[in-house]
Design a protein around this motif. Structure first.
Motif, PDB file in Angstrom:
ATOM      1  N   ARG A 151       0.845  -1.196   0.208  1.00 51.06           N
ATOM      2  CA  ARG A 151      -0.290  -0.094   0.040  1.00 51.06           C
ATOM      3  C   ARG A 151       0.827   1.138  -0.121  1.00 51.06           C
ATOM      4  NH1 ARG A 151      -2.076   3.960   2.880  1.00 51.06           N
ATOM      5  NH2 ARG A 151      -0.560   2.944   5.289  1.00 51.06           N
ATOM      6  N   ALA A 181       2.166   1.441  -3.164  1.00 51.76           N
ATOM      7  CA  ALA A 181       1.545   2.280  -4.890  1.00 51.76           C
ATOM      8  C   ALA A 181       1.303   3.653  -4.024  1.00 51.76           C
ATOM      9  CB  ALA A 181       0.553   0.955  -4.009  1.00 51.76           C
ATOM     10  N   GLU A 182       1.083   4.147  -2.330  1.00 48.86           N
ATOM     11  CA  GLU A 182       1.103   5.238  -2.064  1.00 48.86           C
ATOM     12  C   GLU A 182       1.957   6.559  -3.250  1.00 48.86           C
ATOM     13  OE1 GLU A 182       0.006   7.758   1.573  1.00 48.86           O
ATOM     14  OE2 GLU A 182      -0.802   6.212   1.459  1.00 48.86           O
ATOM     15  N   LYS A 234       3.975   5.645  -5.462  1.00 51.47           N
ATOM     16  CA  LYS A 234       4.210   5.580  -6.492  1.00 51.47           C
ATOM     17  C   LYS A 234       3.235   6.761  -7.175  1.00 51.47           C
ATOM     18  CE  LYS A 234       3.428   2.656 -10.705  1.00 51.47           C
ATOM     19  NZ  LYS A 234       3.091   1.346 -11.429  1.00 51.47           N
ATOM     20  N   THR A 235       1.803   6.696  -6.560  1.00 52.87           N
ATOM     21  CA  THR A 235       0.864   7.831  -6.812  1.00 52.87           C
ATOM     22  C   THR A 235       1.568   9.144  -6.355  1.00 52.87           C
ATOM     23  OG1 THR A 235      -0.757   6.070  -6.797  1.00 52.87           O
ATOM     24  CG2 THR A 235      -1.403   8.183  -6.500  1.00 52.87           C
ATOM     25  N   GLN A 236       1.804   9.469  -5.552  1.00 51.72           N
ATOM     26  CA  GLN A 236       2.505  10.442  -4.949  1.00 51.72           C
ATOM     27  C   GLN A 236       4.045  10.988  -6.315  1.00 51.72           C
ATOM     28  OE1 GLN A 236       3.605  10.582  -1.509  1.00 51.72           O
ATOM     29  NE2 GLN A 236       1.777  11.121  -0.304  1.00 51.72           N
ATOM     30  N   GLU A 251       3.833  10.094  -9.305  1.00 54.25           N
ATOM     31  CA  GLU A 251       3.333  10.292 -10.847  1.00 54.25           C
ATOM     32  C   GLU A 251       2.397  11.941 -10.549  1.00 54.25           C
ATOM     33  OE1 GLU A 251       1.015   6.614 -11.318  1.00 54.25           O
ATOM     34  OE2 GLU A 251       2.111   5.528 -12.187  1.00 54.25           O
ATOM     35  N   ALA A 252       1.296  11.651  -9.398  1.00 55.66           N
ATOM     36  CA  ALA A 252       1.367  13.360  -9.322  1.00 55.66           C
ATOM     37  C   ALA A 252       1.764  14.608 -10.025  1.00 55.66           C
ATOM     38  CB  ALA A 252       0.231  12.774  -7.678  1.00 55.66           C
ATOM     39  N   ASP A 282       3.199  15.181 -13.048  1.00 54.42           N
ATOM     40  CA  ASP A 282       2.379  15.411 -13.913  1.00 54.42           C
ATOM     41  C   ASP A 282       1.956  16.652 -13.219  1.00 54.42           C
ATOM     42  OD1 ASP A 282       0.092  15.318 -15.995  1.00 54.42           O
ATOM     43  OD2 ASP A 282      -1.428  15.356 -14.203  1.00 54.42           O
TER      44      ASP A 282
END
Length: 194
Positions: free
Chosen positions: A60, A63-64, A66-68, A70-71, A74
């Protein structure tokens, strides 16, 4: 962890057990050993659940992260795009400013030429009035006064010639002057001689 403690207990039992000579075998209390194995079995589900929870939590967190990540990437891309767009706006604004400067300089030259023409028409009108006054009021009997009017008339004609010359030079300078490059700023554009 309770399971590790129980395993250490088994090791201690094996290390302290009496052995049979030349066989490498030992004698242990089977009841004591079985009791420890039962405790290990009872503890294992909790240990396995805790290990599974740790594994799930680790996944988890990854994954979190990785999301941060990518954000952030971006957001950085959007900011880079905005900077490029702002730079494009700046270039277009500079080009527009150069065009406006060119139009302003051309308009100023036209106004100057128009002013010269206007002054010439006033001087011409005044010259005509002086000639009219001279012919009505100062005939042959006032030769000296007529000479004064002639001198004034000559001065007016010279002034007109000077204005025409200045207007002509302004027109020539305007035609010979190269178009200002859009790369040049207002401070770098050639100045008109006055």
């Amino acid at each position: 962890m309770r399971v590790l403690e129980l395993l250490e207990e088994i090791e201690e039992i094996v290390d302290t057990a009496a052995g049979f000579p030349l066989t490498g075998k030992i004698m242990v209390d089977s009841q004591e050993l079985l009791e420890i194995v039962r405790e290990i079995r009872a503890e294992l589900p909790d240990e396995i659940q805790q290990a599974q929870w740790i594994k799930n939590e680790r996944e988890r967190i990854i994954a979190e992260a990785k999301t941060q990540y990518e954000a952030v990437i971006d957001d950085a891309q959007k900011q880079a795009d905005a900077l490029v767009e702002n730079n494009d706006i700046t270039v277009r604004a500079k080009m527009r400013a150069d065009e406006l400067m060119q139009v302003t300089e051309s308009t100023a030259k036209q106004l100057k030429i128009g002013t010269y023409d206007y002054l010439d028409s006033i001087l011409y009108s005044f010259q005509g009035k002086m000639e009219h006054l001279s012919s009505i009021y100062f005939g042959e009997m006032f030769t000296s006064i007529e000479k004064a009017f002639d001198d004034i008339n000559s001065a007016l004609a010279a002034n007109r010639e000077e204005l025409k010359d200045m207007s002509y030079r302004t027109q020539i300078n305007a035609e010979e002057m190269p178009e200002p490059s859009s790369a040049l700023g207002p401070e770098q554009a050639p100045r008109e001689e006055e």
